[in-house]
Design an enzyme around this catalytic site. Structure first.
Site, mmCIF file in Angstrom:
data_model
loop_
_atom_site.group_PDB
_atom_site.id
_atom_site.type_symbol
_atom_site.label_atom_id
_atom_site.label_comp_id
_atom_site.label_asym_id
_atom_site.label_seq_id
_atom_site.Cartn_x
_atom_site.Cartn_y
_atom_site.Cartn_z
ATOM 1 N N THR A 136 7.190 -11.657 -1.080
ATOM 2 C CA THR A 136 6.253 -12.080 -2.126
ATOM 3 C C THR A 136 6.484 -11.319 -3.425
ATOM 4 O O THR A 136 7.050 -10.217 -3.417
ATOM 5 C CB THR A 136 4.817 -11.825 -1.618
ATOM 6 O OG1 THR A 136 3.908 -11.864 -2.707
ATOM 7 C CG2 THR A 136 4.674 -10.442 -0.994
ATOM 8 N N ASP A 137 6.000 -11.891 -4.529
ATOM 9 C CA ASP A 137 6.051 -11.175 -5.812
ATOM 10 C C ASP A 137 5.065 -10.008 -5.845
ATOM 11 O O ASP A 137 5.159 -9.132 -6.702
ATOM 12 C CB ASP A 137 5.765 -12.127 -6.987
ATOM 13 C CG ASP A 137 4.414 -12.850 -6.900
ATOM 14 O OD1 ASP A 137 3.745 -12.757 -5.843
ATOM 15 O OD2 ASP A 137 4.029 -13.502 -7.881
ATOM 16 N N GLU A 138 4.100 -10.020 -4.891
ATOM 17 C CA GLU A 138 3.044 -9.001 -4.948
ATOM 18 C C GLU A 138 3.564 -7.591 -4.681
ATOM 19 O O GLU A 138 2.881 -6.614 -4.982
ATOM 20 C CB GLU A 138 1.908 -9.367 -3.975
ATOM 21 C CG GLU A 138 1.398 -10.767 -4.255
ATOM 22 C CD GLU A 138 0.041 -11.102 -3.677
ATOM 23 O OE1 GLU A 138 -0.738 -10.197 -3.396
ATOM 24 O OE2 GLU A 138 -0.220 -12.301 -3.520
ATOM 25 N N TYR A 162 -2.020 -5.753 1.869
ATOM 26 C CA TYR A 162 -1.075 -6.856 2.137
ATOM 27 C C TYR A 162 0.262 -6.591 1.438
ATOM 28 O O TYR A 162 1.328 -6.621 2.059
ATOM 29 C CB TYR A 162 -1.664 -8.189 1.655
ATOM 30 C CG TYR A 162 -0.630 -9.299 1.529
ATOM 31 C CD1 TYR A 162 0.021 -9.804 2.644
ATOM 32 C CD2 TYR A 162 -0.291 -9.837 0.271
ATOM 33 C CE1 TYR A 162 0.990 -10.811 2.530
ATOM 34 C CE2 TYR A 162 0.656 -10.846 0.147
ATOM 35 C CZ TYR A 162 1.303 -11.325 1.284
ATOM 36 O OH TYR A 162 2.252 -12.310 1.172
ATOM 37 N N LYS A 166 4.022 -5.884 3.033
ATOM 38 C CA LYS A 166 5.205 -6.724 2.754
ATOM 39 C C LYS A 166 6.310 -5.873 2.127
ATOM 40 O O LYS A 166 7.492 -6.037 2.439
ATOM 41 C CB LYS A 166 4.837 -7.887 1.814
ATOM 42 C CG LYS A 166 3.938 -8.944 2.414
ATOM 43 C CD LYS A 166 4.537 -9.694 3.596
ATOM 44 C CE LYS A 166 5.676 -10.615 3.227
ATOM 45 N NZ LYS A 166 6.130 -11.417 4.396
#
Ligand code: NAD
Ligand code: TYD
Length: 363
Positions: A136-138, A162, A166
């Site tokens: 993810t970009d997060e 989260y 990741k």
């Protein structure tokens, strides 16, 4: 070609779209779908597959190394596409344990199994096998208004449990390539939307709440920015990277659509006003409600997609309006699917847990 693929988490939102995309476009590919069927995974998402001949479902946990190794050996798997994860930021804030187990230890378990079967037992080379990790970009954290968009070499700075889980899994993937030579690729993608998304995430939540006459909860001031990608475009990008990406490389994927949350909610309301007007004649936007913000809420995400565009020729095909129209048409036609989700294990208890303590706030 990687043509005997193990998909993990294929009963979830993106995984089920990916399986459908492959079976529709590449009928020669064999797929094994390993999914634990947590609250987020449902066989309802896989009901209308074009062909069942080269598709096989196994209910199981990515933490189970014995099971994974058995699948890799017996099915002669030469590609893994790893979606399985706990994927919702709000849940990670209220209960981070499962995120550490599945996202970190689960990814470790898959990497270790792939290393054992592919490298230790069979000595397969870089071109024979591929482990593709979906991220993810997060992991990159948050952007200030004038910061440049994220790209492949942006330093990791995850802000939620989260995102941190990741990021950890991404680092594990990198280490297995660097240390053991496991052939991997990795993609960091922005927010997806489209058919089969579980209605805990913003877009389906707003659609279903609007139709049910419920509040449309807007965290904080609603000016947070996400980069939205239609899920089918993501599936195409994953396929490109899996088959043609360079081993050991990561690729950023995004939709070139960066509205504020409030703008996206207003657009959904406007489209719904046209497609299925409220029986009492009230505009859906009248249900908007500002509520207490998410703790640690990332303000802005944006993604540069130059690398995947120049190296693999991929770019998104859907703009936000087209993608939202398709998505809304899909949800409006899915009474059975929505009914099944509403009856799902813990959906209502999650809604109560996440929203009951959020106070209504002034704009
Ligand atoms: P999802 O929550 O809809 O689905 C996750 C799936 O994983 C479910 O089917 C669930 O049953 C399965 N699963 C969970 N734990 C498991 C375990 N221990 N063993 C086997 N299966 C298990 O998630 P999604 O939105 O489809 O996201 C898929 C992947 O894409 C995730 O890795 C997520 O981090 C990443 N991602 C998602 C988005 C997004 O906007 N949704 C954006 C970028 C990246
Ligand atoms: P979400 O779909 O949970 O994805 P992510 O947190 O991974 O970006 O949320 C998207 C944006 O919408 C995010 O800024 C939080 C916001 N949001 C709300 O304003 N209200 C809601 O009820 C939800 C679920 C999200």
């Amino acid at each position: 070609m990687f043509n005997r693929i193990l998909v993990t988490g294929g009963a979830g939102f993106i995984g089920s779209n990916f399986i459908r995309y492959i079976l529709e476009n590449y009928p020669e590919i064999d797929i094994v779908n390993l999914d634990l069927l947590t609250y987020a995974g449902s066989l309802e998402n896989l009901k209308d597959l074009p062909s069942q001949d080269n598709y096989h479902f196994i209910q199981g946990d990515i933490l189970d190394q014995e099971l994974i190794q058995k699948i890799l050996r017996e099915r002669e798997i030469n590609g893994i596409v790893h979606f399985a994860a706990e994927s919702h930021v709000d849940r990670s804030i209220l209960g981070p344990d499962a995120f550490m187990q599945t996202n970190i230890l689960g990814t470790f378990s898959l990497l270790e199994s792939a290393k054992k079967v592919w490298l230790d037992e069979k000595k397969l080379g870089d071109d024979d096998v591929r482990f593709h990790h979906i991220s993810t970009d997060e992991v990159y954290g948050t952007l200030a208004p004038d910061d440049p968009a994220f790209e492949e070499n942006t330093p990791y700075a995850p802000n939620s449990p989260y995102a941190a889980s990741k990021a950890s899994s991404d680092h594990l993937v990198r280490s297995y390539t660097h240390t053991y030579g496991l052939p991997t690729t990795l993609t960091n993608c922005t927010n997806n939307y489209g058919p089969y998304q579980f209605p805990e995430k913003l877009i389906p939540l707003i659609i279903l709440n609007a139709l049910d006459g419920k509040d449309l909860p807007i965290y904080g001031d609603g000016q947070q920015i996400r980069d939205w990608l239609y899920v089918e475009d993501h599936c195409e990008a994953i396929w490109q990277v899996l088959q043609n990406g360079e081993m050991g490389e990561s690729y950023c994927i995004g939709g070139n659509n960066q509205p504020a949350n409030l703008e996206i909610i207003d657009t959904i309301c406007e489209i719904l006003d046209e497609l299925k007007p409220n029986p009492e004649g009230k505009p859906y936007a009248s249900q908007k409600t500002f509520v207490t913000d998410r703790p640690g809420h990332d303000r802005r995400y944006a993604m540069k997609i130059d690398k995947i565009k120049s190296e693999l020729g991929w770019e998104p095909k859907h703009n936000l309006k087209d993608g939202l129209l398709k998505t809304l048409h899909w949800y409006l036609a899915q009474e059975d699917w929505i009914d099944a989700i509403h009856k799902e294990k813990d959906y209502q208890s999650w809604v109560d847990k996440n929203y009951s303590k959020r106070k209504e706030t002034e704009k």
